[in-house]
Structure formats: C-alpha cells, structure tokens
Design a protein around this motif. Structure first.
Motif, PDB file in Angstrom:
ATOM      1  N   ARG A  82       2.302  -0.870   6.714  1.00 38.34           N
ATOM      2  CA  ARG A  82       2.621   0.832   6.087  1.00 38.34           C
ATOM      3  C   ARG A  82       3.194   0.994   4.776  1.00 38.34           C
ATOM      4  O   ARG A  82       2.831   1.135   4.473  1.00 38.34           O
ATOM      5  CB  ARG A  82       4.023   1.138   7.147  1.00 38.34           C
ATOM      6  N   ARG A  83       3.059  -0.569   4.259  1.00 36.56           N
ATOM      7  CA  ARG A  83       2.995  -1.155   3.115  1.00 36.56           C
ATOM      8  C   ARG A  83       1.876  -0.586   2.620  1.00 36.56           C
ATOM      9  O   ARG A  83       1.972  -0.388   1.059  1.00 36.56           O
ATOM     10  CB  ARG A  83       3.345  -2.667   2.825  1.00 36.56           C
ATOM     11  N   ASN A  84       0.829  -0.635   2.731  1.00 39.38           N
ATOM     12  CA  ASN A  84      -0.591  -0.522   2.398  1.00 39.38           C
ATOM     13  C   ASN A  84      -0.925  -0.927   0.393  1.00 39.38           C
ATOM     14  O   ASN A  84      -1.009  -0.086   0.000  1.00 39.38           O
ATOM     15  CB  ASN A  84      -0.536   1.407   2.574  1.00 39.38           C
ATOM     16  N   ARG A  85      -0.674  -2.170   1.159  1.00 45.12           N
ATOM     17  CA  ARG A  85      -1.325  -2.991  -0.297  1.00 45.12           C
ATOM     18  C   ARG A  85      -2.817  -3.179  -0.628  1.00 45.12           C
ATOM     19  O   ARG A  85      -2.701  -3.713   0.943  1.00 45.12           O
ATOM     20  CB  ARG A  85      -0.464  -3.997  -0.627  1.00 45.12           C
ATOM     21  N   LEU A  86      -3.352  -2.400  -0.390  1.00 47.00           N
ATOM     22  CA  LEU A  86      -4.616  -2.388  -0.190  1.00 47.00           C
ATOM     23  C   LEU A  86      -5.963  -3.726  -1.389  1.00 47.00           C
ATOM     24  O   LEU A  86      -5.466  -3.629  -3.140  1.00 47.00           O
ATOM     25  CB  LEU A  86      -5.355  -1.208  -0.846  1.00 47.00           C
ATOM     26  N   ASN A  87      -6.860  -4.446  -1.424  1.00 45.28           N
ATOM     27  CA  ASN A  87      -7.517  -5.221  -1.908  1.00 45.28           C
ATOM     28  C   ASN A  87      -8.331  -4.280  -2.647  1.00 45.28           C
ATOM     29  O   ASN A  87      -8.733  -2.881  -2.368  1.00 45.28           O
ATOM     30  CB  ASN A  87      -7.647  -6.404  -1.601  1.00 45.28           C
TER      31      ASN A  87
END
Length: 456
Positions: A403-408
């Motif tokens: 849910r945070r959805n911090r993508l590389n």
C-alpha cells in the motif's frame, strides 16, 4: 552509538524534557526510515580482531574513510573515533570493541536505504582491503575472547566498562562482542507513538527470532540462536527490557520521561571531558545534586545523550528505535527497516499488528522474550508458535509496503527486501540454524569457516 550531542541549551523543568521528545512528532507525509548497522572488523590474514592503533588499524581505516568521503572527523581528545556528513547524510562511529557502525541518513524508503548501504560497503572495502581488513556480519564475535578484543579510545566507554560489572554479568560482552542492526521510525502524535511502542515491544522478540544470527562464541556453538539477545537479559536491567509500563493506561511521553529520569546515568560531558556519574539519576542532575558536579544543571545535550544510553527493546527519542535484531548480511540489513516500515507506516497494518498482540499479558510477553534467544521460531506465546505469529506479522508488513507503493527504478515496491524473511519462514529455520547445520555437516566443526561465509 550516534555521536554525542552538543546543544548547550539549559533545561530546568520536566515539561521541557517532555517537549523535547514531543518535538519529534511529524506528519505521516514526512515519515522517514533510518537504519544503523554494526559489523566486526577482522584481519584477513589470521582472522584476529583489529586494534585501534597501527598502520593498518582502526584509526588508519577511519582516516582513509575521511579522505575518501570528505566527512568531518569526530574526535575524543586527540583520537579520531568517527565521521559525520555535515549535509545530514549519516555518520560512522566505533562501538567499544571496534565494531564499525554506519548510522544511516533518514530516508524516504528502503530502496534508498539499500543504495546507501551498498555505497557504504563499497567505500569501506576500498579503504579496508589494502589494509588487510575484512568485515563480518554476525550478532556476536564467533571466536575472540573478551581479553583478545581491542578497546576503542572513547571516554564514555571507559566509564561504561567500569560500571557494567556492577549491574549485570554480561555487560562487557554486550559492549565488546555484539553487533546489531537497528531501524529508526517516526511517529505523528503521542497516540501514534503509544500504538507503535506497544506493537514494537510486543513483536520485538518475533524480530529477534527472524534475525537470529549469533550461534557461536569463542570457537564453538554457544547454545543459543541469538546469543546477542540472551546477553541483553543480564546486561543492566535498570535500562533494558520490555517496558511493561508502556502497556498501562495513561502511557505517553510523560511516563517515558519519568522512567528515563530514574534510569542511572553513565556520564555528563562538559567540553572534552566525560565526568563519571555512573549510578546517579538524571533526576539528581535536574536538582543540581550530582555529587561529582555539585550545582551543575542539565542541557539539551545531557538529555539527548542520556536517552541514548537507555537500552529497552524499543527506545524512544525523537523517533522510535527497533533494537531486537542481530547484525547480519547485507540483505538482512535491508529487511529490518522493511519489516518495521511495512507495519508502522501503514495504518491498517499497524492496527492489524495491535490486534495480533493486544491480548498478550506482560507475563506472556516477558516469557517470550526470555525463550526466543534459545528457541527461536519454536518459542510460543498464548498457544501459538513464533513461526505462526511471524507469518502473520510478515504478511502485515508485506501488505503495508504494497500500500505504501514506494517503487524502485524497476517498478518493484519495498516488499522485495523482505525476501530473506520469507525464506526463513519457508525453511522454518533461522540463519543461526543454517550456520549451525554447516558447522556440523561441512565445516568439520571449524568455526573459523564462518569468516568466509559471513564476510561482507
């Protein structure tokens, strides 16, 4: 340990102590993740510990790192004992036995944490390899005796070394022969701090089991999966432990301050001098009643330094420090902030974690804390195994990170950093148990083999 604070603003009231901690509150959009990790330097030639002095010692390593990074040196009198980035990019410090620590910068996500970590390890190798120094990722030094372990020239450590044997049997082992990885996370309000503190304390033994990685001492198995965690059970119980009062009605900033006021101090630093006040309380300092420094009153530095010498399983400063994990390999260092960030930084997962632990009693939490160093995933609480509780906790962390959805840059979220913990649960064995298996099956019971296996 982070470098000493240098804010000489006077503190005169308990309310100011509370306000200093409360000033750590920040909005959820500003939450950061900080990661600290320690590692053992060793001589590659003979697997011995690395002394401070000498052309290829710790001092030379720090001076080389300073030249490479351009960071500012931290001195204790005429000795370089650390480095810090004036732009806020982190710090390097020494633990008492020469353990080399990176205190990482506060970052937005764990992808950045991993980039920071890989850069640091590459930089350290660049300086260390010509000096013949390697680094070991374990929770306890596997072969060296206390007598063989070097002593770093930091004034505060001399005070602690004298005091520790008075208050527990394992304090010197903790100081000189253990390594940890720690995740630091934010809170938005007092209520948010309380929820996170309670969840963190209750689940800290679960993290200890997941990261257990200290099965050897002085060249043989020590009978534990996390000997580092076991050592903390008899280091100094006035300043360590599970903080049962944090689960009582009315817990908040003030209750923690009242606890900290009575935790014995180690030192008061004035200028370059560490004054040994071990055993006196901060309450004594607030009243100007220190026998060693009569009439002396505290500063913000004194308060910040004192809070950094309290060692519960979750430590409150202007953020929360998760302190239950053994040091370990690179992927485990990235896994720890992922585990706690996934739970803490998603409200649904945080609430789910509270539902998971809220029925546990103080006695059950303590029994779990006591059992995990030796039993690991097999320990039980409230009729459930740590293995099962860890599966639930890891699922909450995974959902929170999704849910945070911090993508590389490849479009992957932070769940990728939890893979080592998924492996632990799939295999139903800790890293410590995997090392013990190798010790029995392929190392001919030679613990020296762990240096090749677990070097960075």
């Amino acid at each position: 340990m982070a470098r000493d604070q240098t804010d000489t603003t006077a503190l005169t009231t308990r309310d100011e102590l509370v306000a200093w901690i409360e000033a750590g509150c920040r909005s959820a959009s500003e939450f950061k993740i900080g990661t600290e990790h320690e590692k053992f330097p060793f001589r590659r030639a003979d697997l011995s510990p690395v002394p401070y002095e000498g052309p290829d010692g710790i001092r030379a390593l720090l001076e080389g790192m300073q030249a490479l990074l351009g960071w500012e040196p931290i001195h204790d009198r005429d000795k370089i004992i650390g480095l810090y980035d004036v732009t806020g990019g982190g710090a390097i410090s020494l633990e008492p036995g020469g353990q080399f620590e990176l205190s990482g910068a506060p970052l937005d996500n764990v992808h950045q944490t991993c980039s920071e970590l890989h850069a640091h390890l590459a930089q350290v190798r660049e300086i260390a390899e010509p000096l013949g120094i390697g680094f070991l990722g374990l929770g306890m030094s596997p072969t060296w005796t206390l007598a063989e372990t070097p002593v770093m020239p930091k004034g505060r450590y001399g005070i602690m070394t004298r005091y520790m044997p008075k208050v527990g049997s394992r304090g010197l082992d903790m100081m000189y022969r253990t390594c940890t990885v720690q995740a630091n996370l934010d809170f938005s309000s007092e209520a948010d701090m309380v929820r996170k503190m309670r969840v963190g304390l209750a689940l800290q033994p679960i993290a200890t089991a997941l990261f257990a990685n200290s099965p050897f001492t002085e060249g043989k198995p020590n009978g534990f999966l996390s000997a580092r965690s076991e050592i903390w059970r008899d280091t100094d119980n006035d300043r360590a432990g599970m903080l049962p009062f944090a689960f009582e009605d009315g817990f908040g900033f003030e209750a923690y301050v009242d606890y900290a006021l009575d935790v014995p101090m180690y030192f008061v630093k004035r200028g370059e001098t560490y004054h040994d006040v071990a055993g006196a309380s901060f309450r004594d300092l607030m009243a100007g009643k220190l026998e060693q420094l009569p009439g002396e009153l505290p500063t913000v530095s004194d308060w910040a330094n004192h809070l950094s010498t309290i060692f519960p399983e979750v430590r409150l400063k202007r953020f929360l420090e998760m302190r239950g994990a053994d040091g370990g390999p690179t992927n485990r260092i990235c896994a720890l902030p992922s585990f706690w960030g996934g739970i803490y930084y998603d409200q649904t997962s945080l609430d789910g974690a509270w539902d998971l632990v809220k029925g546990w009693t103080a006695e059950e939490r303590q029994a779990l804390r006591d059992a995990v160093p030796s039993e690991g995933l097999r320990a039980t609480i409230a009729g459930r195994s740590v293995l099962d509780v860890a599966r639930d906790a890891l699922s909450l962390a995974q959902l929170g990170l999704k849910r945070r959805n911090r993508l590389n840059w490849l479009g992957e979220d932070e769940r990728i950093h939890l893979r080592p913990l998924v492996q632990v649960l799939d295999e139903r064995r800790t890293l410590a148990e995997a090392l013990l298996d190798e010790y029995e099956r392929s190392w001919d019971r030679d613990v020296d083999r762990v240096f090749a296996k677990m070097a960075y």
